[in-house]
Design a protein around this motif. Structure first.
Motif, PDB file in Angstrom:
ATOM      1  N   ALA A 190      28.680  28.833  54.507  1.00 19.36           N
ATOM      2  CA  ALA A 190      29.684  29.197  53.495  1.00 19.36           C
ATOM      3  C   ALA A 190      29.050  29.634  52.171  1.00 19.36           C
ATOM      4  CB  ALA A 190      30.629  28.027  53.248  1.00 19.36           C
ATOM      5  N   VAL A 191      29.563  30.724  51.647  1.00 18.63           N
ATOM      6  CA  VAL A 191      29.137  31.249  50.346  1.00 18.63           C
ATOM      7  C   VAL A 191      30.380  31.412  49.477  1.00 18.63           C
ATOM      8  CG1 VAL A 191      28.138  33.212  49.137  1.00 18.63           C
ATOM      9  CG2 VAL A 191      27.107  32.408  51.257  1.00 18.63           C
ATOM     10  N   LEU A 192      30.328  30.805  48.317  1.00 19.77           N
ATOM     11  CA  LEU A 192      31.455  30.861  47.388  1.00 19.77           C
ATOM     12  C   LEU A 192      31.132  31.836  46.252  1.00 19.77           C
ATOM     13  CD1 LEU A 192      34.228  29.489  46.642  1.00 19.77           C
ATOM     14  CD2 LEU A 192      32.886  27.952  45.200  1.00 19.77           C
ATOM     15  N   SER A 193      32.016  32.796  46.036  1.00 14.72           N
ATOM     16  CA  SER A 193      31.828  33.787  44.970  1.00 14.72           C
ATOM     17  C   SER A 193      32.876  33.560  43.894  1.00 14.72           C
ATOM     18  CB  SER A 193      31.990  35.198  45.541  1.00 14.72           C
ATOM     19  OG  SER A 193      31.049  35.440  46.567  1.00 14.72           O
ATOM     20  N   THR A 194      32.426  33.225  42.711  1.00 15.38           N
ATOM     21  CA  THR A 194      33.372  33.000  41.611  1.00 15.38           C
ATOM     22  C   THR A 194      32.805  33.631  40.336  1.00 15.38           C
ATOM     23  OG1 THR A 194      32.376  30.962  40.793  1.00 15.38           O
ATOM     24  CG2 THR A 194      33.924  30.739  42.630  1.00 15.38           C
ATOM     25  N   VAL A 195      33.477  33.395  39.236  1.00 16.02           N
ATOM     26  CA  VAL A 195      32.940  33.900  37.968  1.00 16.02           C
ATOM     27  C   VAL A 195      31.570  33.310  37.660  1.00 16.02           C
ATOM     28  CG1 VAL A 195      35.097  34.500  36.818  1.00 16.02           C
ATOM     29  CG2 VAL A 195      34.283  32.144  36.704  1.00 16.02           C
ATOM     30  N   ASP A 196      31.257  32.176  38.272  1.00 18.03           N
ATOM     31  CA  ASP A 196      29.984  31.517  37.969  1.00 18.03           C
ATOM     32  C   ASP A 196      28.813  32.013  38.801  1.00 18.03           C
ATOM     33  OD1 ASP A 196      31.186  29.857  36.069  1.00 18.03           O
ATOM     34  OD2 ASP A 196      31.889  28.501  37.628  1.00 18.03           O
ATOM     35  N   GLY A 197      29.070  32.816  39.802  1.00 17.62           N
ATOM     36  CA  GLY A 197      27.975  33.316  40.622  1.00 17.62           C
ATOM     37  C   GLY A 197      28.316  33.223  42.091  1.00 17.62           C
ATOM     38  N   ILE A 198      27.308  33.525  42.894  1.00 18.24           N
ATOM     39  CA  ILE A 198      27.462  33.574  44.355  1.00 18.24           C
ATOM     40  C   ILE A 198      26.674  32.381  44.893  1.00 18.24           C
ATOM     41  CG2 ILE A 198      27.168  35.052  46.376  1.00 18.24           C
ATOM     42  CD1 ILE A 198      28.904  36.283  44.052  1.00 18.24           C
ATOM     43  N   THR A 199      27.391  31.369  45.384  1.00 17.66           N
ATOM     44  CA  THR A 199      26.743  30.091  45.636  1.00 17.66           C
ATOM     45  C   THR A 199      26.810  29.653  47.093  1.00 17.66           C
ATOM     46  OG1 THR A 199      27.305  29.430  43.396  1.00 17.66           O
ATOM     47  CG2 THR A 199      26.693  27.666  44.904  1.00 17.66           C
ATOM     48  N   GLY A 200      25.655  29.349  47.643  1.00 18.13           N
ATOM     49  CA  GLY A 200      25.581  28.824  49.003  1.00 18.13           C
ATOM     50  C   GLY A 200      25.294  27.335  48.981  1.00 18.13           C
ATOM     51  N   GLU A 201      25.282  26.747  50.155  1.00 15.77           N
ATOM     52  CA  GLU A 201      25.062  25.303  50.252  1.00 15.77           C
ATOM     53  C   GLU A 201      23.597  24.939  50.032  1.00 15.77           C
ATOM     54  OE1 GLU A 201      26.557  23.165  53.548  1.00 15.77           O
ATOM     55  OE2 GLU A 201      28.532  24.076  53.403  1.00 15.77           O
TER      56      GLU A 201
END
Lengths: 337, 337, 337, 337
Positions: free
Chosen positions: B261-272
């Motif tokens: 899972a990769v989460l993309s938000t205003v804070d960046g593109i974040t993986g586990e």
């Protein structure tokens, strides 16, 4: 410690036999039944410590020690065997789809109303680590209001045309998992579906009235729009991805591979192909779904995938087929149930 | 079906108890022994179907039905118990390191010469899917002649200073796996080692004469150069990577995560983050190494990690410590054995 | 608008000619000089709008309109020409290394003390988007106290042995950029260096007294430990990576590619190789470093890479060579300067 | 060396002014015209060496030295100015879309038939390194027969409702690039389109009759199926991806970022967001498309995006709007042209 009987000793029945034995706490498989019971299966059962092998599943239903049955027989028998099991007072874990015949599902639902047994449908992908991570992020509000849901599901090779003939069609046979995933990930039901499809992998599939490639668009009750892309043949392997996009961002999952190894040579930078097919890719999810079923039985709590959840993907599949046939968006409410 | 006795019911003994029971074919754990045997362990054993719980491991050695023992006791007892087991005619799977005392290892080696039992050392990472993928690529010639081997190994948190005091030092306690990996991946032995290290994570570790951060360079017998970087504390989790670079290219492995899972938000593109620590990361390797040990016993074939392989990392660790103390490159041949 | 004269019309002189013309505000190249000035270069200059082509660089130094010179001649002339330019009152942008002769650097430093001109050294990688991102994260405290610095630098193909003979050795010719990067990313100087190296790519390089493969360990003044791995030949292309690891985490940069395209086929999942070599990889950094030089001239502010910064990597390179020759760690303070 | 006049000094006109000056060989901008010509624009032009600034574009059309014009004025004037320029014998580079009025496009086409000038439409994304890599792979047969084309295009923030009112609607304003990309990547035309859309980002957009979120499915002439997903607001930045899947595999491109830096902390493993918006993301493509236009003029060869290619996305956009309004798949042949 609950005792389980497995009905059907084909591929998925054996997967569950091993899953329960090695990966599920508080449960043991006591018996397995299959009309084609043979020496190989008996040997396999013995190694797992399964005590009884029957060719008639009624011997399982008649055993008062058995608390729950797993219906792993051929799809057309799922509903009738489930009904018999419910009547025998057994908790039922029924492989997907419950039935391709909506009336049969209604019968199972009515039988359940008269009973107190647990009934769970085998949508195993809901228990997969990747899709659970997406679901968790969505439920935690990390993507905000959901606007778009995208599911990619492509098999590594097309089934034989003979299989396709009796499969109920790609939507009921293959896409049904993706219809479930769209509902699961969005936390919403489908209102309307539009399907575009063709037999691009194997034209003989068209001759038997089916397709092997599709883009299916769904309007969800919560206003979001979902899309599935399917192919019966991704030559690089089983392609299983999902994205949920919303007002606060996106969560996406990529394919799992056998290792993270990357080879860099004059030919390029090359990683591994996805895990080959569903047995490799979703193995852990098969024991997890049964673990949660056993927990629900032991604790008398809600099963994670009840018969209503099991019904939705079938309704969507029927509507998608109608959409494909009539080349128009079809509302789920148009489907008689 | 061989019968196994486990000596030591601490963390790693229990990992092996579960690994053999759920993940190893042709083997069953018959007994487990621990001087601090207690009710919890007995309950755990019962659930796994382990029949006997002893506080004296000699009861295992005296049981003629037991074919093999797994030495999972405290490090300082590995060698002596191994010798007793060999004398009792049991095949031995000995956790790493065999001993921190080179003379003790020599004694085990001499005992083995007089015996026909199998002896395997628990370098489990050789059985990990990622490192196996690197090894396979190297052996298949995909990187050509090996020029550089790089191993990154960082723990998620530093151990308590009390533990550090009796650990034998970071090289023998932690880096030993990486020394083994350098030998395994390169298919070569180490000739000379130079270690630079410091206590940067926790200055109290320096007070007890140890380090928590290091870069170790090794010149290999086959001409390649290897480097390990270690930290006792990577706040983002267990960092376990490797690269082998050669005349035809490079193969590298990255960390494993709980999902893609990769989460993309205003804070960046974040993986586990990587899987938290060795139990999460290397679980499968513990049952794989025992499977291969059992295969070697059953088929009377070579074990995959013999005592010579188990000795090398200890020699390198001793040389690395000498290098650190004397701030100079140290040849393995300088170490008395 | 400042006027620049370029001394040396080889590859790097032309890179700067184009970089200033197309990518640097407030500056124009008025003249270029090269002892081998020819028709091709004159044509190239005309297209860029460079008005004068000289074979004697003194014509540039004598032109009162020219504010600054860029010294892009052969390495052995950098120092002497710089000194002449400083005496002529020109600001100087000097390509790296200032000199391979430490005494020459001292002379330039002394000349600078008597002058008010700006002097910048051409360590262009400090202006690269990737390395700047690492530096920014470190400076913003995102990795906390720095514990480890790792730099990977591998060329796509080894230079001809004839070139190697006169190159000053791999450390001064190639690793010098990485020595600078270690200082830049850590914000610290090197105290001590240990180098392990060999000619593994091309044994003929050993015959002329050089190496093509190395692992170099450095102890930094701030307590951190740094390591560089080098190869003269990565067949998959120019491999340029860095990691900085500290008490709060790690920042790492990977290679740049021509596109993000990934091809998935039966053969695997394949991405593009890194950009081929330094001209492709670092093109933008060449105009950025000159932009900042021009800014420093225009605003009479500090240059971003002054002569002291330019000196450090040379001292480290000399110490690394001594370490390799004597097979021991060498302190920078042992190097006479 | 051809001489160019730019008509329109808004954002895109200035992008082209700089692109031609710094990035296009064999061309120079001689003049720029804008009805709101002002001192700032004149200063900007002077710095670039553009000799003439006019408020009446006819001064450009009347200049016999000018070979080609770039029509960068407001969309509703594209067609009429193009026709005037063709009549004046100028080669025309016309920004997209040619017109929102299909009759106007027909007029331009008819004028072109009577002329020998080159006419190129500004679909710049065809010149982007990522999409070119996909196109190259498809043309080289690396994915075999094309079955599925997927384009994701999401803007970083929704435009003001005032803009939306006069934009022509999302399909003509934003998706038009994606319609072009579907044609470009597949090498085929669209037969039929089905659009599902809603105003999920900003409900006020619905009030002015437009949408901000959509899934658009297209059946291609070559049998493939294409899908675009759009959002006016991806809070993590400009999301520009594409996949082409076929009988031999898939090629996919991901987003570009400012650097490859990845930060690993207790909070996760975080990479950079995509480049912010189209100016950052597609800057290089603007000068590349003009370079190829100039090449076509200089060599009297075919332009890479002719008026027929420019027409297709407009027809698809009109059909998509009709599909959305009537909630049914719409054939391109239903659109009057």
């Amino acid at each position: 410690m609950i005792k389980i009987g497995i009905i059907g000793a084909g591929r998925i029945g054996k997967v569950h036999g091993e899953g329960v034995t090695y990966g599920v706490k508080n449960a043991v498989v006591k018996a397995i039944a299959d009309p084609y019971m043979n020496a190989d299966t008996e040997k396999w059962a013995k190694e797992l410590g399964i005590l009884h092998c029957y060719s008639d599943y009624h011997q399982i239903l008649d055993d008062p020690e058995i608390d729950a049955v797993m219906v792993c027989s051929s799809t057309d028998t799922h509903a009738d065997i489930s009904i018999e099991a419910i009547r025998a007072g057994k908790h039922v874990f029924c492989e997907k789809p419950i039935s391709q015949d909506l009336n049969k599902i209604k019968e199972v639902m009515e039988e359940l109303k008269k009973s107190n047994v647990k009934f769970q449908v085998g949508f195993n992908r809901r228990f997969d680590h990747n899709f659970r991570a997406v679901k968790s992020a969505v439920e935690a509000g990390k993507v905000g209001d959901v606007h778009l849901i995208k599911v990619t599901a492509r098999d590594p090779e097309a089934p034989p045309v003979e299989y396709v003939k009796t499969s109920g069609g790609m939507f009921l046979d293959m896409t049904i998992h993706d219809f479930d995933m769209v509902c699961f990930l969005s936390g919403s039901k489908v209102n309307e579906v539009y399907a575009a499809g063709a037999a691009l992998v194997n034209p003989d599939i068209a001759k038997v009235g089916d397709i092997d490639t599709a883009i299916i668009t769904m309007k969800m009750e919560n206003g979001a729009i979902a899309v599935i892309d399917n192919s019966r043949q991704a030559v690089y392997g089983y392609d299983q991805r999902a994205e949920v996009f919303g007002s606060k961002g996106q969560v996406a999952v990529a394919n799992d591979t056998g290792s993270t190894a990357v080879l860099s040579t004059v030919d390029g930078i090359t990683g591994e192909k996805p895990l080959y097919f569903f047995l490799e890719r979703y193995m852990e999810s098969f024991s997890r779904e049964v673990s949660e079923f056993v927990d629900a039985v032991v604790n008398n709590s809600e099963v994670p995938v009840d018969i209503n959840a099991g019904l939705q993907p079938i309704l969507i599949a029927v509507a998608a087929k109608k959409s494909l046939d009539e080349n128009r968006p079809v509302k789920i409410s148009e489907i008689q149930f």
